[in-house]
Motif scaffolding. Structure first.
Motif, PDB file in Angstrom:
ATOM      1  N   PRO A 123      -6.267   2.620  -2.565  1.00 12.61           N
ATOM      2  CA  PRO A 123      -6.498   1.160  -2.572  1.00 12.61           C
ATOM      3  C   PRO A 123      -5.040   0.366  -1.897  1.00 12.61           C
ATOM      4  CG  PRO A 123      -7.012   2.004  -4.739  1.00 12.61           C
ATOM      5  CD  PRO A 123      -6.244   2.974  -3.981  1.00 12.61           C
ATOM      6  N   ASN A 124      -5.438  -0.754  -1.342  1.00  7.24           N
ATOM      7  CA  ASN A 124      -4.327  -1.349  -0.974  1.00  7.24           C
ATOM      8  C   ASN A 124      -4.580  -2.997  -1.435  1.00  7.24           C
ATOM      9  OD1 ASN A 124      -3.804   0.351   1.373  1.00  7.24           O
ATOM     10  ND2 ASN A 124      -5.641  -0.353   2.308  1.00  7.24           N
ATOM     11  N   LEU A 125      -3.370  -3.586  -1.516  1.00 13.47           N
ATOM     12  CA  LEU A 125      -3.307  -4.790  -2.026  1.00 13.47           C
ATOM     13  C   LEU A 125      -2.796  -5.980  -1.049  1.00 13.47           C
ATOM     14  CD1 LEU A 125      -3.004  -7.167  -4.250  1.00 13.47           C
ATOM     15  CD2 LEU A 125      -0.783  -6.369  -4.770  1.00 13.47           C
ATOM     16  N   ILE A 126      -3.574  -7.042  -0.685  1.00 16.84           N
ATOM     17  CA  ILE A 126      -3.127  -8.050   0.132  1.00 16.84           C
ATOM     18  C   ILE A 126      -3.018  -9.110  -0.559  1.00 16.84           C
ATOM     19  CG2 ILE A 126      -3.926  -9.384   2.250  1.00 16.84           C
ATOM     20  CD1 ILE A 126      -5.721  -6.359   2.129  1.00 16.84           C
ATOM     21  N   ALA A 127      -1.978  -9.840  -0.512  1.00  7.59           N
ATOM     22  CA  ALA A 127      -1.473 -10.958  -1.075  1.00  7.59           C
ATOM     23  C   ALA A 127      -1.292 -12.123  -0.419  1.00  7.59           C
ATOM     24  CB  ALA A 127      -0.540 -10.809  -2.267  1.00  7.59           C
ATOM     25  N   LEU A 128      -1.565 -13.630  -0.711  1.00  6.40           N
ATOM     26  CA  LEU A 128      -1.377 -14.542  -0.082  1.00  6.40           C
ATOM     27  C   LEU A 128      -0.554 -15.534  -0.906  1.00  6.40           C
ATOM     28  CD1 LEU A 128      -3.869 -13.591   1.626  1.00  6.40           C
ATOM     29  CD2 LEU A 128      -3.179 -15.401   3.082  1.00  6.40           C
ATOM     30  N   ASN A 129       0.652 -16.077  -0.616  1.00  2.51           N
ATOM     31  CA  ASN A 129       1.132 -17.153  -1.372  1.00  2.51           C
ATOM     32  C   ASN A 129       1.072 -18.380  -0.537  1.00  2.51           C
ATOM     33  OD1 ASN A 129       2.784 -18.109  -3.647  1.00  2.51           O
ATOM     34  ND2 ASN A 129       4.461 -18.311  -2.300  1.00  2.51           N
ATOM     35  N   LYS A 130       0.218 -19.284  -1.001  1.00  3.76           N
ATOM     36  CA  LYS A 130      -0.065 -20.620  -0.309  1.00  3.76           C
ATOM     37  C   LYS A 130       1.491 -21.655  -0.230  1.00  3.76           C
ATOM     38  CE  LYS A 130      -3.395 -24.214   0.067  1.00  3.76           C
ATOM     39  NZ  LYS A 130      -4.611 -24.952  -0.171  1.00  3.76           N
ATOM     40  N   ARG A 175       0.716  -1.312  -0.003  1.00  5.74           N
ATOM     41  CA  ARG A 175      -0.087   0.058   0.055  1.00  5.74           C
ATOM     42  C   ARG A 175       0.801   1.146  -0.025  1.00  5.74           C
ATOM     43  NH1 ARG A 175      -1.501   2.494   4.799  1.00  5.74           N
ATOM     44  NH2 ARG A 175      -0.280   1.882   6.655  1.00  5.74           N
ATOM     45  N   PHE A 176       0.183   2.359  -0.389  1.00  8.33           N
ATOM     46  CA  PHE A 176       0.776   3.784  -0.140  1.00  8.33           C
ATOM     47  C   PHE A 176       0.469   4.298   0.972  1.00  8.33           C
ATOM     48  CE2 PHE A 176       0.497   2.066  -4.582  1.00  8.33           C
ATOM     49  CZ  PHE A 176       2.026   2.486  -4.924  1.00  8.33           C
ATOM     50  N   PRO A 177       1.202   4.371   1.992  1.00  5.18           N
ATOM     51  CA  PRO A 177       0.851   4.976   3.377  1.00  5.18           C
ATOM     52  C   PRO A 177       0.651   6.498   3.375  1.00  5.18           C
ATOM     53  CG  PRO A 177       3.410   4.204   3.242  1.00  5.18           C
ATOM     54  CD  PRO A 177       2.731   3.785   2.123  1.00  5.18           C
TER      55      PRO A 177
END
Length: 192
Positions: free
Chosen positions: A184-191, A176-178
């Motif tokens: 907008p924010n990006l949340i990502a998960l790598n399984k 994200r851009f604080p």
């Protein structure tokens, strides 16, 4: 040169993990940008499931896919008029655990005739399901929009959900851009 937007970063991370012939999910088809991206990424041997609760979103997605200059380079796309929380029921069980990527772009459909927004209850259920459907090494991306009504609540819920995913299940990251609290924010998960 600046940093990538959250949408571009999500696509970059997916492109690094999804290959030709893979099965992928666009959990929020919207106007079809991610569906088209995913269809290009996995190519004619792949498969995209694109979900949306609004028929006009799926129609827009279908128009975007039909307008593609090189349609032979695209994968088949299954457009599903249903909420993303149903993906576990819609996607055949033989494909569970084989999904390379699931993309969520939350909020609302720009230019829609009705003011529907995604809700934390269904989004969190969909995220749980998507994580289970992913293969080892698969990626789940979620773009959240805290700047619209209801968006901050959903962004906070998704961030909390990601923080609670055990590290032995998936690695989570927040992009994200604080300097812009409502961006907008990006949340990502790598399984794993």
């Amino acid at each position: 040169m600046g940093f990538l937007s959250v949408l571009s970063q999500a696509q970059r991370w997916v492109k690094e993990r999804a290959e030709s012939g893979d099965i992928v999910v666009d959990a929020t088809a919207g106007n079809g940008s991610d569906t088209l991206f995913l269809s290009r990424a996995v190519g004619p041997q792949g498969l995209v499931y694109a979900f949306d609760v609004q028929a006009e979103a799926l129609a827009s997605t279908e128009r975007r896919l039909s307008a593609e200059a090189e349609p032979s380079s695209l994968s088949p796309v299954k457009l599903v008029l249903a909420g993303h929380e149903t993906m576990g029921d819609v996607i055949p069980t033989d494909k569970h655990g084989r999904i390379a990527a699931a993309m969520f772009n939350l909020g609302y459909l720009p230019g829609a005739s009705s003011p529907l927004i995604t809700k934390p209850e269904t989004t969190l259920a969909a995220l749980d399901t998507a994580l289970k459907l992913l293969r080892s090494g698969g990626i789940l991306t979620v773009v959240v929009y805290p700047g619209h009504e209801g968006g901050l609540e959903e962004a906070d819920a998704v961030t909390a959900w990601a923080a609670e995913v055990p590290q032995n299940v998936a690695q989570a990251v927040l992009y994200r851009f604080p300097q812009k609290a409502a961006s907008p924010n990006l949340i990502a998960l790598n399984k794993k």
